[in-house]
Design a protein around this motif. Sequence first.
Motif, PDB file in Angstrom:
ATOM      1  N   THR A   1      11.781  11.386  -4.918  1.00 28.89           N
ATOM      2  CA  THR A   1      13.029  10.617  -4.820  1.00 28.89           C
ATOM      3  C   THR A   1      13.515  10.160  -6.186  1.00 28.89           C
ATOM      4  O   THR A   1      14.691  10.272  -6.504  1.00 28.89           O
ATOM      5  CB  THR A   1      12.831   9.402  -3.901  1.00 28.89           C
TER       6      THR A   1
ATOM      7  N   LEU B   1      17.045  11.206  -7.883  1.00 29.03           N
ATOM      8  CA  LEU B   1      18.032  10.206  -8.280  1.00 29.03           C
ATOM      9  C   LEU B   1      18.355  10.305  -9.760  1.00 29.03           C
ATOM     10  O   LEU B   1      19.504  10.147 -10.162  1.00 29.03           O
ATOM     11  CB  LEU B   1      17.519   8.802  -7.945  1.00 29.03           C
TER      12      LEU B   1
ATOM     13  N   THR C   1      23.082   7.132  -7.836  1.00 28.48           N
ATOM     14  CA  THR C   1      21.921   6.282  -7.601  1.00 28.48           C
ATOM     15  C   THR C   1      22.348   4.965  -6.982  1.00 28.48           C
ATOM     16  O   THR C   1      21.732   4.468  -6.038  1.00 28.48           O
ATOM     17  CB  THR C   1      21.156   6.026  -8.924  1.00 28.48           C
TER      18      THR C   1
ATOM     19  N   ASP D   1      23.229   5.528  -3.328  1.00 31.97           N
ATOM     20  CA  ASP D   1      21.999   5.677  -2.538  1.00 31.97           C
ATOM     21  C   ASP D   1      21.327   4.322  -2.336  1.00 31.97           C
ATOM     22  O   ASP D   1      20.834   4.014  -1.251  1.00 31.97           O
ATOM     23  CB  ASP D   1      21.018   6.627  -3.224  1.00 31.97           C
TER      24      ASP D   1
ATOM     25  N   GLU E   1      23.228   2.272   0.224  1.00 28.04           N
ATOM     26  CA  GLU E   1      22.960   2.780   1.580  1.00 28.04           C
ATOM     27  C   GLU E   1      21.595   2.301   2.066  1.00 28.04           C
ATOM     28  O   GLU E   1      21.444   1.859   3.206  1.00 28.04           O
ATOM     29  CB  GLU E   1      23.034   4.309   1.590  1.00 28.04           C
TER      30      GLU E   1
END
Length: 129
Positions: free
Chosen positions: A3, A7, A15, A18, A21
Amino acid sequence: MNTADRLARRGSSATGRDGEEAAARFLEAQGYVILARNCRLSGGEIDIIAQEGGCLVVIEVKTRRGSRFGSPFEAVDARKQRRLAAAALEYMAMRNWDMPLRFDVAAVFADKNALRVELLRNAFEGEGT
């Protein structure tokens, strides 16, 4: 590819998205009701506006891939706090809401295999709130 590597290749704006989220999913799992995301106001932008119980909660999300730039919590300095408070008051005035207001900070850490969220509830007091 883990991950953090994924990113790192996507850049800071991806980034951040993400991280926001991941923070929103985390907050919903904690019982927060998300009212708005990336709310742009003249006072500034609010990452997440939520409700928890009878309280309106403004959440600033900071995502980090490492510690080179310090803690995500440290990034919410006095200037940022003033902007968030002004934006929150503007948001509430636009909706004619009168309810308790709280400011939380969600720190999202991009670890090797996942995004990890830490929440600091009632992170600061907003002037005029």
